[in-house]
Scaffold this motif. Sequence first.
Motif, PDB file in Angstrom:
ATOM      1  N   GLU A 282       0.822  -1.212   0.000  1.00  0.00           N
ATOM      2  CA  GLU A 282       0.000   0.000   0.000  1.00  0.00           C
ATOM      3  C   GLU A 282       0.854   1.259   0.000  1.00  0.00           C
ATOM      4  OE1 GLU A 282      -3.102   0.288   2.859  1.00  0.00           O
ATOM      5  OE2 GLU A 282      -3.800  -1.773   2.592  1.00  0.00           O
ATOM      6  N   THR A 283       1.950   1.220   0.754  1.00  0.00           N
ATOM      7  CA  THR A 283       2.769   2.426   0.924  1.00  0.00           C
ATOM      8  C   THR A 283       3.911   2.517  -0.076  1.00  0.00           C
ATOM      9  OG1 THR A 283       4.196   1.314   2.544  1.00  0.00           O
ATOM     10  CG2 THR A 283       2.252   2.464   3.398  1.00  0.00           C
ATOM     11  N   GLU A 284       4.151   1.425  -0.840  1.00  0.00           N
ATOM     12  CA  GLU A 284       5.247   1.388  -1.817  1.00  0.00           C
ATOM     13  C   GLU A 284       6.611   1.518  -1.147  1.00  0.00           C
ATOM     14  OE1 GLU A 284       5.293   0.988  -5.185  1.00  0.00           O
ATOM     15  OE2 GLU A 284       3.152   0.607  -5.272  1.00  0.00           O
ATOM     16  N   ALA A 285       6.720   1.097   0.099  1.00  0.00           N
ATOM     17  CA  ALA A 285       8.002   1.179   0.810  1.00  0.00           C
ATOM     18  C   ALA A 285       8.137  -0.022   1.740  1.00  0.00           C
ATOM     19  CB  ALA A 285       8.084   2.473   1.621  1.00  0.00           C
ATOM     20  N   SER A 286       9.361  -0.509   1.897  1.00  0.00           N
ATOM     21  CA  SER A 286       9.602  -1.612   2.824  1.00  0.00           C
ATOM     22  C   SER A 286       9.098  -1.225   4.211  1.00  0.00           C
ATOM     23  CB  SER A 286      11.098  -1.948   2.876  1.00  0.00           C
ATOM     24  OG  SER A 286      11.541  -2.440   1.624  1.00  0.00           O
ATOM     25  N   THR A 287       8.449  -2.167   4.870  1.00  0.00           N
ATOM     26  CA  THR A 287       7.768  -1.869   6.129  1.00  0.00           C
ATOM     27  C   THR A 287       8.113  -2.909   7.177  1.00  0.00           C
ATOM     28  OG1 THR A 287       5.915  -0.933   4.878  1.00  0.00           O
ATOM     29  CG2 THR A 287       5.504  -1.471   7.188  1.00  0.00           C
ATOM     30  N   SER A 288       8.371  -2.453   8.398  1.00  0.00           N
ATOM     31  CA  SER A 288       8.593  -3.370   9.513  1.00  0.00           C
ATOM     32  C   SER A 288       7.327  -3.440  10.348  1.00  0.00           C
ATOM     33  CB  SER A 288       9.759  -2.894  10.376  1.00  0.00           C
ATOM     34  OG  SER A 288       9.451  -1.652  10.981  1.00  0.00           O
ATOM     35  N   TYR A 289       7.109  -4.576  10.975  1.00  0.00           N
ATOM     36  CA  TYR A 289       5.893  -4.774  11.764  1.00  0.00           C
ATOM     37  C   TYR A 289       5.803  -3.748  12.893  1.00  0.00           C
ATOM     38  CZ  TYR A 289       2.212  -7.072  14.403  1.00  0.00           C
ATOM     39  OH  TYR A 289       1.032  -7.338  15.068  1.00  0.00           O
ATOM     40  N   GLY A 290       6.951  -3.390  13.455  1.00  0.00           N
ATOM     41  CA  GLY A 290       6.949  -2.418  14.547  1.00  0.00           C
ATOM     42  C   GLY A 290       6.453  -1.048  14.135  1.00  0.00           C
ATOM     43  N   GLY A 291       6.439  -0.759  12.831  1.00  0.00           N
ATOM     44  CA  GLY A 291       5.992   0.539  12.360  1.00  0.00           C
ATOM     45  C   GLY A 291       4.557   0.555  11.873  1.00  0.00           C
ATOM     46  N   LEU A 292       3.792  -0.496  12.145  1.00  0.00           N
ATOM     47  CA  LEU A 292       2.428  -0.585  11.639  1.00  0.00           C
ATOM     48  C   LEU A 292       1.413   0.196  12.463  1.00  0.00           C
ATOM     49  CD1 LEU A 292       2.024  -4.309  10.485  1.00  0.00           C
ATOM     50  CD2 LEU A 292       2.555  -2.292   9.128  1.00  0.00           C
ATOM     51  N   GLY A 293       1.778   0.610  13.663  1.00  0.00           N
ATOM     52  CA  GLY A 293       0.855   1.386  14.483  1.00  0.00           C
ATOM     53  C   GLY A 293      -0.416   0.618  14.779  1.00  0.00           C
ATOM     54  N   ILE A 294      -1.578   1.275  14.576  1.00  0.00           N
ATOM     55  CA  ILE A 294      -2.864   0.654  14.900  1.00  0.00           C
ATOM     56  C   ILE A 294      -3.132  -0.592  14.068  1.00  0.00           C
ATOM     57  CG2 ILE A 294      -4.218   1.984  13.236  1.00  0.00           C
ATOM     58  CD1 ILE A 294      -6.430   2.135  15.356  1.00  0.00           C
ATOM     59  N   HIS A 295      -2.436  -0.730  12.944  1.00  0.00           N
ATOM     60  CA  HIS A 295      -2.649  -1.913  12.114  1.00  0.00           C
ATOM     61  C   HIS A 295      -2.166  -3.190  12.793  1.00  0.00           C
ATOM     62  CE1 HIS A 295      -3.445   1.040   8.973  1.00  0.00           C
ATOM     63  NE2 HIS A 295      -4.099   0.075   8.370  1.00  0.00           N
TER      64      HIS A 295
END
Length: 392
Positions: A282-295
């Motif tokens: 969705e964000t077009e960027a590598s994502t770590s689980y710790g940065g998902l916030g409320i998700h």
Amino acid sequence: MVAMIRLKELLELPIFQNFRLVAGLTGLSREVRNVDILEYEWMSRNFDVFHPDDLVLTSLFFAKDDPSLIQKSFEKLAARAVTAIAVKTVFYTEMPEDVLAFCDAHDLPLFLFDGAFMEDIIVNFNDVLKLQQSHLQSEQQIHDLLALLAPARSPYAVEAAVREINPAFQSYVTAFYLIHRRYPGSPREVAAFLARTTYKQYSGQALDNVTYRKYQNGLLVLYTSRERELPSAPEVLCQRLLSRYDTRLEEFYCGSSETLPTFRALPTAIQQSIDACQMARETEASTSYGGLGIHRLLFPMSRDETLRAIAREAVGILKAYDEKYTSNLLDTCRAYTAHHGEISKTAAALYQHPNTIRYRLKKAESLLEPVIGKEDVYEQLYFLLRLYDLGR
């Protein structure tokens, strides 16, 4: 689990590069389970040796002096529900028109080829099939492991399942899940990467504490170590693990998990990486689980069937109204939540007057009242739409 490969994917192998499709285009999505040769079966009339999902290779030796035997043999093969026929251009470089018409009418792909030996084609196909079977078995292992996320899981069952995947795993694990950017719906690039890990030129690159697995349409990378702290940032580490096999991280959407105890929490790490990868898409960027916030709350909820049913009901109400009256309630609600409940920004995004947006939202609110009530409408819209999207 029986491994099969789609015909159109099989044609991407180098040994099939000289195959020329001459009929039966609509049958290319069929699957191939086996490759067999037709040469002497016509003389013995023994077509029972062929089975559904076979790719049949032939030089038409038996028909070299009688072209009428071509269609007769193809009719028998079609009756056996074979996937496709490939003719080596030894005796015939073109097919009779009635044969082409027959194959088109029966959605039976017909190829002409030269150069490749039939025995080599069979060997190449069997190698691919073995790799496919290996992927299926390893994918089932991951699926079974994720089933141990249930609250009643036994820690001993988790540890046993983890050691079955890789007995050399170390104390802490970070999972990476990757989906190819150009082909997100196809595991082709993942399969190509896993094939490279078996090539001799990369034999010195393997690490006992790292495992690469296909899972669904993605690549799962499990990195373990004795220390909880990673040697570098997750994105940098994943790039290093991929570059060992001449693969670039930029080709993929990447989600990474937290670093967790391997033998107690590997299922959790895998699921976290899959969730993070979905957000990365969705964000077009590598994502770590710790940065998902409320998700981090929304993803587990999106797998709860009761909550998913409520979300589907709400979306279904709006879709039904839109279809009946050619309106845009659902799109308006999506834009409204995407713009944090600001009417003016929602109106600008949809090229509508703010009063039109207010009217649509009022209508949506009245339709959804049996599901969400009258309070906290924005919050509930956001929650239900996100659950619906995440659960698809």
